[in-house]
Design a protein around this motif. Structure first.
Motif, PDB file in Angstrom:
ATOM      1  N   ALA A  55     -12.120  66.777  23.093  1.00 42.90           N
ATOM      2  CA  ALA A  55     -12.872  65.494  22.987  1.00 42.90           C
ATOM      3  C   ALA A  55     -12.138  64.560  24.161  1.00 42.90           C
ATOM      4  O   ALA A  55     -12.802  63.421  24.617  1.00 42.90           O
ATOM      5  N   LEU A  56     -11.068  65.079  24.498  1.00 44.75           N
ATOM      6  CA  LEU A  56     -10.247  64.150  25.330  1.00 44.75           C
ATOM      7  C   LEU A  56     -10.299  64.522  26.791  1.00 44.75           C
ATOM      8  O   LEU A  56      -9.727  63.892  27.559  1.00 44.75           O
ATOM      9  N   ILE A  57     -10.559  65.762  27.091  1.00 44.68           N
ATOM     10  CA  ILE A  57     -10.620  66.335  28.523  1.00 44.68           C
ATOM     11  C   ILE A  57     -12.164  66.618  28.998  1.00 44.68           C
ATOM     12  O   ILE A  57     -12.728  67.588  28.321  1.00 44.68           O
ATOM     13  N   GLY A  58     -12.420  66.081  30.313  1.00 43.26           N
ATOM     14  CA  GLY A  58     -13.820  66.348  30.731  1.00 43.26           C
ATOM     15  C   GLY A  58     -13.920  67.633  30.971  1.00 43.26           C
ATOM     16  O   GLY A  58     -12.936  68.458  31.660  1.00 43.26           O
ATOM     17  N   GLN A  59     -15.146  68.081  31.127  1.00 44.59           N
ATOM     18  CA  GLN A  59     -15.612  69.434  31.728  1.00 44.59           C
ATOM     19  C   GLN A  59     -16.535  69.184  32.807  1.00 44.59           C
ATOM     20  O   GLN A  59     -17.196  68.269  33.069  1.00 44.59           O
ATOM     21  N   PHE A  61     -19.766  70.202  33.968  1.00 44.51           N
ATOM     22  CA  PHE A  61     -21.126  70.598  34.049  1.00 44.51           C
ATOM     23  C   PHE A  61     -21.879  70.392  35.150  1.00 44.51           C
ATOM     24  O   PHE A  61     -21.881  69.285  35.739  1.00 44.51           O
ATOM     25  N   THR A  62     -22.488  71.254  35.449  1.00 43.37           N
ATOM     26  CA  THR A  62     -23.291  71.472  36.708  1.00 43.37           C
ATOM     27  C   THR A  62     -24.780  71.737  36.823  1.00 43.37           C
ATOM     28  O   THR A  62     -25.563  71.333  37.515  1.00 43.37           O
ATOM     29  N   ALA A  63     -25.282  72.305  35.597  1.00 42.49           N
ATOM     30  CA  ALA A  63     -26.731  72.630  35.475  1.00 42.49           C
ATOM     31  C   ALA A  63     -27.646  71.417  35.123  1.00 42.49           C
ATOM     32  O   ALA A  63     -26.933  70.332  34.458  1.00 42.49           O
ATOM     33  N   ASP A  64     -28.956  71.297  35.579  1.00 40.58           N
ATOM     34  CA  ASP A  64     -29.544  70.302  35.461  1.00 40.58           C
ATOM     35  C   ASP A  64     -29.814  70.124  33.977  1.00 40.58           C
ATOM     36  O   ASP A  64     -30.171  68.871  33.578  1.00 40.58           O
ATOM     37  N   LYS A  65     -29.777  70.873  33.161  1.00 38.19           N
ATOM     38  CA  LYS A  65     -30.318  70.717  31.687  1.00 38.19           C
ATOM     39  C   LYS A  65     -29.140  70.045  30.856  1.00 38.19           C
ATOM     40  O   LYS A  65     -29.348  69.637  29.821  1.00 38.19           O
ATOM     41  N   TYR A  66     -27.847  69.790  31.559  1.00 36.98           N
ATOM     42  CA  TYR A  66     -26.908  68.862  31.031  1.00 36.98           C
ATOM     43  C   TYR A  66     -26.696  67.561  31.700  1.00 36.98           C
ATOM     44  O   TYR A  66     -26.752  67.497  32.793  1.00 36.98           O
ATOM     45  N   PHE A  67     -26.020  66.644  30.988  1.00 36.99           N
ATOM     46  CA  PHE A  67     -25.432  65.509  31.595  1.00 36.99           C
ATOM     47  C   PHE A  67     -24.304  65.929  32.261  1.00 36.99           C
ATOM     48  O   PHE A  67     -23.232  66.541  31.882  1.00 36.99           O
ATOM     49  N   TRP A  68     -24.038  65.286  33.643  1.00 33.25           N
ATOM     50  CA  TRP A  68     -22.843  65.514  34.343  1.00 33.25           C
ATOM     51  C   TRP A  68     -21.716  64.578  34.062  1.00 33.25           C
ATOM     52  O   TRP A  68     -22.195  63.452  33.668  1.00 33.25           O
ATOM     53  N   GLY A  69     -20.667  64.910  34.121  1.00 30.23           N
ATOM     54  CA  GLY A  69     -19.479  64.156  33.815  1.00 30.23           C
ATOM     55  C   GLY A  69     -18.729  63.344  34.990  1.00 30.23           C
ATOM     56  O   GLY A  69     -19.532  63.523  36.110  1.00 30.23           O
ATOM     57  N   ARG A  70     -17.730  62.821  35.109  1.00 25.66           N
ATOM     58  CA  ARG A  70     -17.271  62.209  36.364  1.00 25.66           C
ATOM     59  C   ARG A  70     -16.870  63.444  37.009  1.00 25.66           C
ATOM     60  O   ARG A  70     -16.380  64.370  36.714  1.00 25.66           O
ATOM     61  N   PRO A  71     -16.621  63.202  38.499  1.00 27.77           N
ATOM     62  CA  PRO A  71     -16.097  64.077  39.299  1.00 27.77           C
ATOM     63  C   PRO A  71     -14.552  64.088  39.049  1.00 27.77           C
ATOM     64  O   PRO A  71     -13.914  63.227  38.447  1.00 27.77           O
ATOM     65  N   SER A  72     -13.859  65.297  39.398  1.00 29.38           N
ATOM     66  CA  SER A  72     -12.479  65.568  39.117  1.00 29.38           C
ATOM     67  C   SER A  72     -12.118  66.377  40.188  1.00 29.38           C
ATOM     68  O   SER A  72     -12.504  66.987  40.898  1.00 29.38           O
ATOM     69  N   THR A  73     -10.486  65.880  40.682  1.00 27.86           N
ATOM     70  CA  THR A  73      -9.727  66.578  41.383  1.00 27.86           C
ATOM     71  C   THR A  73      -9.101  67.778  40.628  1.00 27.86           C
ATOM     72  O   THR A  73      -8.322  68.177  41.227  1.00 27.86           O
ATOM     73  N   THR A  74      -9.119  67.919  39.277  1.00 26.57           N
ATOM     74  CA  THR A  74      -8.573  68.833  38.525  1.00 26.57           C
ATOM     75  C   THR A  74      -9.457  70.001  38.286  1.00 26.57           C
ATOM     76  O   THR A  74     -10.353  69.752  37.730  1.00 26.57           O
ATOM     77  N   ASN A  75      -9.051  71.277  38.287  1.00 32.72           N
ATOM     78  CA  ASN A  75      -9.644  72.441  37.679  1.00 32.72           C
ATOM     79  C   ASN A  75      -8.801  73.039  36.583  1.00 32.72           C
ATOM     80  O   ASN A  75      -7.951  73.777  36.888  1.00 32.72           O
TER      81      ASN A  75
END
Length: 201
Positions: A55-59, A61-75
């Motif tokens: 719950a503390l680390i963003g993922q 998401f790229t599919a249209d059926k999901y809400f997208w999170g913030r852009p990230s410079t970390t993978n």
């Protein structure tokens, strides 16, 4: 005599600090961890018996059926030895933080421009949180406005009415910490997990 008193004071201070930092503090942390095991173990989210994230680390998401999170410079994806490219900083794991590019940096300007273009192409009104990375680049939240901007896209991709999905945004909106710190924010992973179990009316 003065020297002896100073030595005694230094030894006492060292012993007090030693007790505080090597005994009391660790015991306090263990106690807090025992009282709050979910948080102490990384706020891990389990869905259908499988660990799906924290719950503390963003993922990403790229599919249209999901809400997208913030852009990230970390993978934080895993790569095999054959897939690892030492020149590809996007594969770097275990490191968090922003790119530290200056506002005038051409690479940053291009990334922001591309992000805005992709959002508009998807029918999403760009909001600041959907365009810019966070300081840690790990933020799992977006603003309620950022989620609502994506509502029509997600509803269309899932062939569901937007009115059926919108309550999930409110459900997964976390209030200000202690009622005064920060702003209300939507946890994207939790929101998308709720989406996956949503049944058509």
């Amino acid at each position: 005599m003065l020297f002896l008193r100073e030595i005694t004071t230094a030894i006492r201070a060292t012993l007090v600090l030693w007790v505080l930092t090597t005994v009391l503090y660790p015991v306090l942390m263990l106690g807090i961890g025992a009282i709050f095991p979910y948080q102490a173990n990384g706020s891990i989210i389990v869905s259908q018996g499988k660990v799906v994230g924290s719950a503390l680390i963003g993922q990403n998401f790229t599919a249209d059926k999901y809400f997208w999170g913030r852009p990230s410079t970390t993978n934080y994806s895993s790569f095999t030895d054959k897939e690892k490219d030492p020149k590809n900083i996007g594969q770097t794991t275990g490191v968090s933080g922003a790119s530290n590019y200056a506002p005038s940096n051409p690479d940053l300007l291009k990334r922001v421009s591309d992000t805005i273009g992709n959002l508009k192409k998807a029918g999403v009104t760009p909001t600041a949180d959907l365009v810019y990375t966070s300081g840690s680049s790990l933020d799992p939240h977006i603003t309620p406005e950022g989620a609502k901007a994506q509502l029509d896209r997600v509803a269309k991709a899932r062939s569901l009415p937007a009115a059926q999905i919108e309550p999930l945004i409110a459900k997964n909106t976390e209030a200000r910490f202690l009622g005064i710190f920060g702003e209300p924010a939507v946890n994207v992973l939790k929101l998308n997990l709720d989406l996956d179990v949503l049944k058509p009316i």
